[in-house]
Motif scaffolding. Structure first.
Motif, PDB file in Angstrom:
ATOM      1  N   UNK A  50       0.833  -1.207   0.000  1.00 19.14           N
ATOM      2  CA  UNK A  50       0.000   0.000   0.000  1.00 19.14           C
ATOM      3  C   UNK A  50       0.865   1.253   0.000  1.00 19.14           C
ATOM      4  N   UNK A  51       1.918   1.250   0.823  1.00 26.62           N
ATOM      5  CA  UNK A  51       2.825   2.397   0.851  1.00 26.62           C
ATOM      6  C   UNK A  51       3.490   2.624  -0.488  1.00 26.62           C
ATOM      7  N   UNK A  52       3.881   1.548  -1.147  1.00 25.92           N
ATOM      8  CA  UNK A  52       4.535   1.668  -2.457  1.00 25.92           C
ATOM      9  C   UNK A  52       3.556   2.194  -3.500  1.00 25.92           C
ATOM     10  N   UNK A  53       2.321   1.655  -3.497  1.00 20.97           N
ATOM     11  CA  UNK A  53       1.316   2.088  -4.479  1.00 20.97           C
ATOM     12  C   UNK A  53       0.930   3.547  -4.258  1.00 20.97           C
ATOM     13  N   UNK A  54       0.841   3.956  -3.001  1.00 22.97           N
ATOM     14  CA  UNK A  54       0.462   5.342  -2.704  1.00 22.97           C
ATOM     15  C   UNK A  54       1.568   6.330  -3.053  1.00 22.97           C
ATOM     16  N   UNK A  55       2.761   5.811  -3.315  1.00 27.26           N
ATOM     17  CA  UNK A  55       3.861   6.680  -3.722  1.00 27.26           C
ATOM     18  C   UNK A  55       4.420   7.538  -2.607  1.00 27.26           C
ATOM     19  N   UNK A  56       4.577   6.951  -1.417  1.00 26.92           N
ATOM     20  CA  UNK A  56       5.146   7.718  -0.306  1.00 26.92           C
ATOM     21  C   UNK A  56       6.543   8.208  -0.676  1.00 26.92           C
ATOM     22  N   UNK A  57       6.864   9.391  -0.221  1.00 20.96           N
ATOM     23  CA  UNK A  57       8.154  10.008  -0.559  1.00 20.96           C
ATOM     24  C   UNK A  57       9.239   9.438   0.351  1.00 20.96           C
ATOM     25  N   UNK A  58      10.062   8.581  -0.220  1.00 23.17           N
ATOM     26  CA  UNK A  58      11.101   7.917   0.569  1.00 23.17           C
ATOM     27  C   UNK A  58      12.507   8.370   0.204  1.00 23.17           C
ATOM     28  N   UNK A  59      12.624   9.207  -0.825  1.00 27.21           N
ATOM     29  CA  UNK A  59      13.955   9.478  -1.362  1.00 27.21           C
ATOM     30  C   UNK A  59      14.342  10.949  -1.375  1.00 27.21           C
ATOM     31  N   UNK A  60      13.447  11.820  -0.926  1.00 28.16           N
ATOM     32  CA  UNK A  60      13.751  13.255  -0.957  1.00 28.16           C
ATOM     33  C   UNK A  60      14.449  13.664   0.336  1.00 28.16           C
ATOM     34  N   UNK A  61      15.698  14.103   0.263  1.00 30.44           N
ATOM     35  CA  UNK A  61      16.392  14.528   1.489  1.00 30.44           C
ATOM     36  C   UNK A  61      15.922  15.908   1.947  1.00 30.44           C
ATOM     37  N   UNK A  62      15.711  16.051   3.234  1.00 31.15           N
ATOM     38  CA  UNK A  62      15.349  17.334   3.845  1.00 31.15           C
ATOM     39  C   UNK A  62      16.428  17.686   4.858  1.00 31.15           C
ATOM     40  N   UNK A  63      17.404  18.440   4.398  1.00 27.73           N
ATOM     41  CA  UNK A  63      18.580  18.706   5.222  1.00 27.73           C
ATOM     42  C   UNK A  63      18.255  19.342   6.579  1.00 27.73           C
ATOM     43  N   UNK A  64      17.250  20.231   6.673  1.00 26.32           N
ATOM     44  CA  UNK A  64      16.931  20.773   8.010  1.00 26.32           C
ATOM     45  C   UNK A  64      16.404  19.717   8.977  1.00 26.32           C
ATOM     46  N   UNK A  65      15.913  18.572   8.441  1.00 29.28           N
ATOM     47  CA  UNK A  65      15.339  17.523   9.289  1.00 29.28           C
ATOM     48  C   UNK A  65      16.279  16.338   9.489  1.00 29.28           C
ATOM     49  N   UNK A  66      17.562  16.552   9.297  1.00 35.28           N
ATOM     50  CA  UNK A  66      18.518  15.460   9.434  1.00 35.28           C
ATOM     51  C   UNK A  66      18.519  14.893  10.853  1.00 35.28           C
ATOM     52  N   UNK A  67      18.467  13.536  10.936  1.00 30.61           N
ATOM     53  CA  UNK A  67      18.619  12.815  12.198  1.00 30.61           C
ATOM     54  C   UNK A  67      17.607  13.256  13.251  1.00 30.61           C
ATOM     55  N   UNK A  68      16.360  13.489  12.812  1.00 30.32           N
ATOM     56  CA  UNK A  68      15.309  13.871  13.751  1.00 30.32           C
ATOM     57  C   UNK A  68      14.712  12.607  14.376  1.00 30.32           C
ATOM     58  N   UNK A  69      14.482  12.609  15.694  1.00 30.06           N
ATOM     59  CA  UNK A  69      13.891  11.430  16.334  1.00 30.06           C
ATOM     60  C   UNK A  69      12.423  11.282  15.945  1.00 30.06           C
ATOM     61  N   UNK A  70      11.821  10.133  16.268  1.00 32.19           N
ATOM     62  CA  UNK A  70      10.405   9.921  15.926  1.00 32.19           C
ATOM     63  C   UNK A  70       9.507  11.012  16.489  1.00 32.19           C
ATOM     64  N   UNK A  71       8.536  11.410  15.647  1.00 28.53           N
ATOM     65  CA  UNK A  71       7.603  12.470  16.042  1.00 28.53           C
ATOM     66  C   UNK A  71       6.308  12.272  15.273  1.00 28.53           C
ATOM     67  N   UNK A  72       5.356  13.185  15.484  1.00 28.03           N
ATOM     68  CA  UNK A  72       4.103  13.108  14.756  1.00 28.03           C
ATOM     69  C   UNK A  72       4.287  13.282  13.265  1.00 28.03           C
ATOM     70  N   UNK A  73       5.247  14.105  12.866  1.00 32.42           N
ATOM     71  CA  UNK A  73       5.499  14.344  11.443  1.00 32.42           C
ATOM     72  C   UNK A  73       6.247  13.188  10.801  1.00 32.42           C
ATOM     73  N   UNK A  74       7.149  12.589  11.561  1.00 26.97           N
ATOM     74  CA  UNK A  74       7.937  11.446  11.067  1.00 26.97           C
ATOM     75  C   UNK A  74       7.865  10.336  12.109  1.00 26.97           C
ATOM     76  N   UNK A  75       7.013   9.340  11.844  1.00 26.43           N
ATOM     77  CA  UNK A  75       6.729   8.311  12.850  1.00 26.43           C
ATOM     78  C   UNK A  75       7.973   7.548  13.274  1.00 26.43           C
TER      79      UNK A  75
END
Length: 297
Positions: A50-75
């Protein structure tokens, strides 16, 4: 018009087959670990697809969010260059499960065909195939992968699939060979030979269906084996290309001591995905063995 006796025999065979199927299903459902394994395998596979079909963004780097711990925005948090780990684990699961299933099925097909030939014909054919399988088992798979990477000067999914299938058929081969050697001397096989049935029909239509149960169990457990092999090779940098987010490639980022000690989420979640899926596959394989293996009946 069909013979009443023949019709009654067919009905009796259908009833026996239906009764056996229901008994096997009941036995499988009573095996809590096998049922747990089936549920986990299905849920993880569906979530990844389902994640693959929905096209979740897995490859776009967000440099301001480097090494962020789990949160509501990034589970699952983010990796070392800011990519969403939850999306990468979902998409990576598709690739890892694909590798495991494809290699397990293809190696079982090759092993079953070669095992049928060796077990039925015996003699020099059997000896030659046994020696070839021993050579393959003696040759380290890691060395084969390194050689292929050096030859083509490229890491890729196709290379890994080829190596796994090319070197993974021996277990099924030996199992099918042993079964064929024990079955080919039975009366039903001798009757088929006496009536002039072709050897291909005898091997693949008369004998092979009787050894499908151990092949199915072996294929199931081999899925877990190939997933672990891919994870190990990708972790040391010899698996698929870094652009392909398999579970092993995601773990590759955890080779750094600082990541292991300070960014636990980068290795914990893909590691949990591998461990849970492989454990579930093994539980499922054990359950299928209890149900399908005639010796367990």
């Amino acid at each position: 018009m069909s013979n009443p006796t023949t019709a009654s025999i067919k009905d009796q065979n259908k009833n026996e087959a239906s009764s056996m199927f229901k008994r096997n299903v009941r036995k499988f459902m009573n095996n809590k670990l096998a049922l747990f394994g089936l549920i986990v395998v299905v849920l993880i596979t569906i979530a990844c697809i389902v994640g693959f079909i929905m096209g979740v963004d897995y490859n776009t780097p967000m440099l301001p969010n480097m090494k962020k711990p789990p949160s509501g925005a990034n589970l699952f948090g983010t990796d070392t260059i800011g990519r969403d780990l939850f999306a990468r684990v979902l998409v990576g699961g598709c690739y890892s499960i694909l590798i495991g299933v494809f290699c397990a099925v293809m190696s079982s097909v090759i092993g079953a065909i070669l095992g049928a030939i060796a077990g039925y014909f015996g003699g020099k054919m059997d000896t030659a195939l046994i020696r070839i399988s021993e050579i393959f088992q003696a040759f380290p798979q890691l060395v084969l992968v390194m050689m292929l990477v050096a030859i083509v000067n490229k890491r890729g999914l196709g290379n890994l699939l080829f190596i796994f299938v090319f070197t993974g058929w021996m277990t099924t081969f030996r199992m099918v060979r042993n079964e064929f050697m024990s079955i080919k001397g039975e009366t039903c096989v001798k009757v088929c030979e006496a009536f002039g049935m072709s050897k291909n029909n005898i091997m693949f239509k008369q004998i092979l269906p009787n050894v499908m149960s151990p092949i199915i169990v072996s294929t199931t457990t081999n899925v877990a084996f190939f997933i672990l092999q891919e994870a190990a090779l990708s972790f040391i940098g010899l698996g698929v290309a870094d652009s392909t987010p398999t579970w092993g490639n995601i773990l590759n980022a955890a080779k750094s001591v600082s990541v292991v000690t300070n960014q636990w989420w980068i290795w914990l979640f893909p590691g949990l995905a591998i461990s849970l899926f492989v454990l579930a596959i093994n539980f499922l394989g054990d359950g299928l063995r209890d149900v399908l293996d005639a010796k367990q009946q």
